[in-house]
Design an enzyme around this catalytic site. Structure first.
Site, short mmCIF file in Angstrom:
data_model
loop_
_atom_site.label_atom_id
_atom_site.label_comp_id
_atom_site.label_asym_id
_atom_site.label_seq_id
_atom_site.Cartn_x
_atom_site.Cartn_y
_atom_site.Cartn_z
N ASP A 1 25.93 -37.30 -79.37
CA ASP A 1 24.82 -37.94 -78.73
C ASP A 1 25.51 -38.81 -77.79
O ASP A 1 25.63 -40.16 -77.81
CB ASP A 1 24.19 -38.97 -79.98
N GLU B 1 27.61 -34.69 -91.22
CA GLU B 1 28.81 -35.08 -91.40
C GLU B 1 29.25 -35.17 -93.00
O GLU B 1 30.41 -35.09 -93.09
CB GLU B 1 29.27 -36.46 -90.60
N ASP C 1 22.14 -30.52 -87.93
CA ASP C 1 22.45 -32.02 -87.36
C ASP C 1 22.83 -33.12 -88.62
O ASP C 1 22.41 -32.66 -89.70
CB ASP C 1 21.08 -32.52 -86.42
N HIS D 1 19.30 -32.30 -73.29
CA HIS D 1 18.69 -32.86 -74.26
C HIS D 1 18.74 -34.54 -74.16
O HIS D 1 19.81 -34.77 -73.69
CB HIS D 1 19.44 -32.41 -75.71
N ARG E 1 26.58 -29.91 -85.49
CA ARG E 1 27.31 -31.16 -85.06
C ARG E 1 28.67 -31.28 -85.77
O ARG E 1 29.71 -31.53 -84.90
CB ARG E 1 26.42 -32.38 -85.19
#
Length: 911
Positions: free
Chosen positions: A593, A498, A495, A651, A577
């Site tokens: 998210d 980026e 996660d 989640h 992600r």
């Protein structure tokens, strides 16, 4: 002419009106149609004919000069005055978002300026999206100075005499076209005088020129442009003559016409599946931000699929990792703007959309075959707090009979405290082995001064591993192995990669230079490349972070998958992600998210369809939403939809109410349980689809247009989707309803649950959708294998099979099944699998074992149903022996108690 129609759909024309004739100006011109008197008609016609002859002769001569007698000159409209450029064909000359465009600024770039009637508001540069500042037809661009044949195609030199407005303008560049396969064209535009960054993903190297390509390539000399057409139809699928080419140190741009407004892909963005071409700019630069419209999100995928008239399709892939904008406009046309690297792109000509994706994946790599247990129902949340509270949820699910991924003796509290992530916390030196060892090996990203760059993530000051360095991969493996020795985990969820940063750049800021503040900054959230990430000037082994930022998630996934193979000696399960092309070879993806809102439920369908186009079929959204309080009805409907995500996970965030199925009313709990058991019963179907994705580059969750490309009504559908070619899923995506409208393309469809038939000519149908039901239909001509579901996949995988055949009008159907041990690496490549093909024709089903393996010997075939048997049989034979059967009024034939072995050929017949 076809190309002219592409460039200028509304052409000028001369038409007789009574005694006079009318002159029609181009669309967007200020002059109104005017009628001329009869007395001047004859003279004007004679003059007009002479002018046409003269212009025709000049045009033919120009064609001969540009291309010689054997070439075709691409048709281009004459250069119009600024005011006569149709609005849809105005290409933005001043794309900077933070500048108020004035006439002085625009004309300083030698561009046309036509503002709206009212003065622009602050930072506004468009009126209804139409650029105020746009390129004139004679804007300086490159010319083709030479063109030579090569082993694979051609190589030419492009020159430009006048520098344009971005600094570092490169006046001489090279263009190379490679005819790599009959369906794939590769084009590279490079700077021969310097070494520029190139994306380091492995791509296939062609060794000989395609012998009979399905595309034709033309060159325009002045201004330079490429025109690629489909040989079979003449459709122009790429035409870069529509706007000037830019090639500067930190600004590269080119545009192309599109054959239609139907364009898909270009991830990752929260949008409808079909992109809007009404002045829509999509920015690509990996970013940690909850999914929202008009924002760059976690992944970067510069690939689009475009539909053409008649149902053919093509794809385009720009292999570039720098920050970029992709501007869509209603011409239709598209502009690529990137701030580094080279122009390295591929054109795939299909001809159908599924073939386009296969050809794209031949370049970037087919997705990995997932480990079997990863396809189960995952339950996760931020904030279980203790292992005891987690165990209570697990026991509650088991007591309610709700299937789940198996949960063993994992020390959850230990995992929550020490689990690895994309960044490493920076405690005082000497107290944390991963950080100390990382410093010793030099694995962390450095700032511009060569010092370890420090940002802030969880739980505080953070150093960032440089996954572009093989040394870091070995350090990563050592960390995971040490952790696995204490907590034997099975997979990795990576996660914040980026990479995310709660600061802009670093604790020490970033230098003020053209890397941090390039001459043009794409429309990234925050208007800075370093916004909520590390400095663009940060140093990595491969290059500056400026060039490799959007590759971070891919490189971490590569390191993680490699380490897991070594540690667990099974197929690695990694969910990431941030993603980039070729990511599917190493990981799956979740859509980030999201929120507990109905809109997020709906847009998740577009998300999973898009990522299947992008070669990452193992994808899903957080069921019930990650943030905000979950609603019971929303969670039921989302669980029903999520049961058909390729990757299924519930989640939610810390401090939110629980949203696992046991947290709701008995009615809701039962509805969710039914949906998840339905998923588990369909695992033979899902697993076989993943096999075809891995082996052939197919999609798993599939848009309707892939199976019905000639039906334009399917092109914008993103409230329904298919599993493979057979199962049509029609979920409820709105609150407070007990019915849903679904589109059924022309075919014979069967209700999955009952076998009731629906014959559609291509129409919308209203379906009953009570709270405990998701509509599912089986397409004619298909055979699927289902399985009695159980609480875990390992138990389910050994249950008896039920074969379900949906017959076409002629009584035919077909399907297949792939089976292996579910976890070993490369079972297909090492021939450790079973593969069975089912066919139905002339009232006989045959099962043919094309490849056998011991795994198949453990699975019995218990029963079979046939939808669409038009007459009640008098006899049913199984391997030539009489069998009992049941036939219902809705033309469903069921044969039970078969006792057949999957690993042996068999027949079922009726008469």
């Amino acid at each position: 002419p076809p190309l002219f129609e592409q460039l200028q759909p509304k052409r000028c024309s001369l038409s007789w009106i009574s005694c006079g004739f009318q002159v029609l100006e181009p669309e967007g011109a200020s002059l109104l149609p005017r009628q001329l008197p009869c007395s001047v008609t004859t003279g004007l016609l004679v003059i007009g004919c002479l002018l046409l002859l003269l212009c025709g002769g000049w045009l033919l001569g120009t064609m001969f000069w540009l291309h010689g007698p054997s070439s075709q000159q691409p048709h281009r409209p004459p250069p119009p005055a600024c005011g006569r450029t149709p609005e849809a064909w105005r290409f933005d000359c001043y794309p900077e978002r933070t500048v108020v465009v004035t006439r002085e600024l625009c004309e300083a770039r030698n561009c046309c300026f036509i503002p709206a009637a009212a003065p622009p508001a602050s930072k506004k540069r468009h009126q209804n999206g139409i650029p105020w500042c746009f390129y004139p037809a004679d804007f300086p661009s490159y010319s083709l100075a030479s063109l030579d044949k090569t082993l694979l195609g051609q190589k030419g030199s492009l020159v430009k005499e006048v520098k344009t407005y971005y600094p570092g303008d490169i006046l001489t560049v090279e263009v190379e076209t490679r005819y790599e396969t009959d369906s794939r064209l590769h084009v590279r535009i490079t700077d021969p005088s310097s070494s520029r960054f190139e994306v380091p993903i492995p791509v296939p190297a062609a060794t000989k020129k395609a012998e009979n390509p399905d595309y034709a390539v033309e060159f325009s000399k002045q201004p330079f442009g490429l025109i690629v057409t489909r040989r079979s139809t003449g459709t122009v699928i790429l035409n870069t003559t529509v706007a000037p080419l830019f090639y500067a140190d930190q600004f590269l741009q080119f545009s192309t016409s599109l054959p239609s407004p139907f364009i898909y892909g270009l991830g990752e963005h929260r949008s409808t599946f079909l992109h809007d071409v009404q002045w829509n700019t999509l920015t690509m630069w990996a970013r940690d931000v909850p999914p929202m419209e008009e924002t760059n999100l976690y992944g970067v995928h510069p690939f689009y699929l475009s539909m053409e008239e008649g149902g053919t399709a093509h794809g385009f892939f720009l292999l570039n990792s720098n920050a970029m904008d992709v501007a869509l406009q209603p011409a239709p046309a598209l502009t690529w703007r990137t701030i580094g690297g080279i122009l390295d792109f591929y054109v795939f000509v299909g001809p159908d959309p599924g073939s386009v994706i296969q050809q794209y994946l031949e370049v970037i790599g087919n997705p990995a075959m997932p480990i079997y247990w990863a396809l189960g129902y995952h339950l996760c949340r931020w904030g279980y707090n203790t292992s005891n509270s987690t165990w209570e949820v697990v026991k509650s699910l088991r007591n309610s009979g709700i299937p789940q991924v198996a949960f063993g003796g994992l020390n959850v509290w230990n995992a929550a405290r020490h689990g690895p992530g994309p960044a490493r916390s920076r405690p005082p030196e000497g107290s944390y082995w991963p950080f100390d060892e990382g410093l010793k090996r030099g694995v962390f990203i450095k700032d511009a001064e060569g010092k370890t760059l420090i940002g802030k993530v969880w739980p505080g000051l953070t150093a960032y591993p440089d996954f572009s360095d093989e040394v870091t991969h070995e350090w990563w493996y050592d960390n995971l192995r040490r952790f696995h020795d204490k907590v034997p985990f099975d997979g990795l969820w990576i996660d914040m990669n980026e990479p995310s940063n709660f600061l802009d750049g670093s604790t020490n800021g970033c230098p003020e230079n053209s890397i941090e503040h390039p001459p043009y900054t794409p429309g990234v959230l925050g208007d800075l490349l370093r916004a909520k990430t590390v400095c663009a000037t940060a140093q990595q082994k491969l290059s500056l972070h400026y060039n490799v930022h959007s590759l971070y998630g891919l490189m971490e996934a590569q390191a993680s998958a490699s380490a897991l193979k070594r540690i667990v000696a099974k197929r690695p399960f990694v969910i990431s992600r941030s993603t980039f092309p070729s990511q599917g070879m190493y990981s799956g993806h979740w859509l980030g998210d999201n929120r507990s809102q109905w809109k997020d439920l709906y847009t998740s369908i577009a998300g999973i369809l898009t990522f299947n186009l992008l070669g990452i079929p193992l994808v899903g959204a957080d069921i019930c939403g990650f943030s905000e309080e979950p609603q019971e009805e929303l969670c039921v409907r989302w669980t029903q939809l999520g049961a058909f995500y390729p990757f299924t996970r519930n989640h939610n965030a810390i401090d939110m109410q629980p949203q696992d199925p046991t947290a709701f009313s008995p009615l809701a709990r039962t509805a969710m349980k039914q949906a998840l058991l339905l998923r588990y019963s369909l695992f033979p179907v899902l697993y076989t689809l993943f096999h075809h994705a891995h082996l052939h580059g197919h999609t798993v969750a599939r848009p309707l247009m892939f199976e019905f490309p000639k039906d334009v009504q399917t092109y914008a559908i993103d409230k329904q989707f298919l599993w493979g070619k057979s199962l049509l899923v029609t979920p409820v995506v709105d609150p407070g309803v007990d019915q849903v409208v679904g589109y059924f393309p022309e075919s014979l469809w069967y209700d999955f649950y009952t076998g009731d038939s629906v014959r559609s000519k291509g129409e919308k149908l209203q379906l009953a959708a009570p709270l405990d039901k998701i509509n599912l239909h089986l397409r004619e001509g298909s055979v699927i294998a289902t399985q009695t579901p159980n609480l875990t996949l390992w138990v389910s995988s050994g249950q008896p099979l039920h074969l379900l055949s949906a017959l076409s009008d002629d009584g035919s159907a077909g399907g297949d099944l792939f089976w292996d041990d579910g976890e070993s690496i490369d079972t297909y490549e090492s021939e450790q699998y079973a593969y069975i093909v089912f066919n139905v024709a002339q009232k006989v089903m045959t099962s043919q074992v094309l490849h056998n393996h011991t795994e198949a010997t453990f699975i019995p075939v218990a029963s079979a149903s046939f939808y669409g048997v038009k007459e009640k049989p008098s006899q049913v034979l199984v391997n030539s022996q009489d069998a009992t059967f049941n036939y219902s009024d809705n033309q469903v034939l069921t044969v039970a108690d078969l006792g057949l072995k999957l690993s042996e050929n068999f027949t079922i017949s009726w008469s």
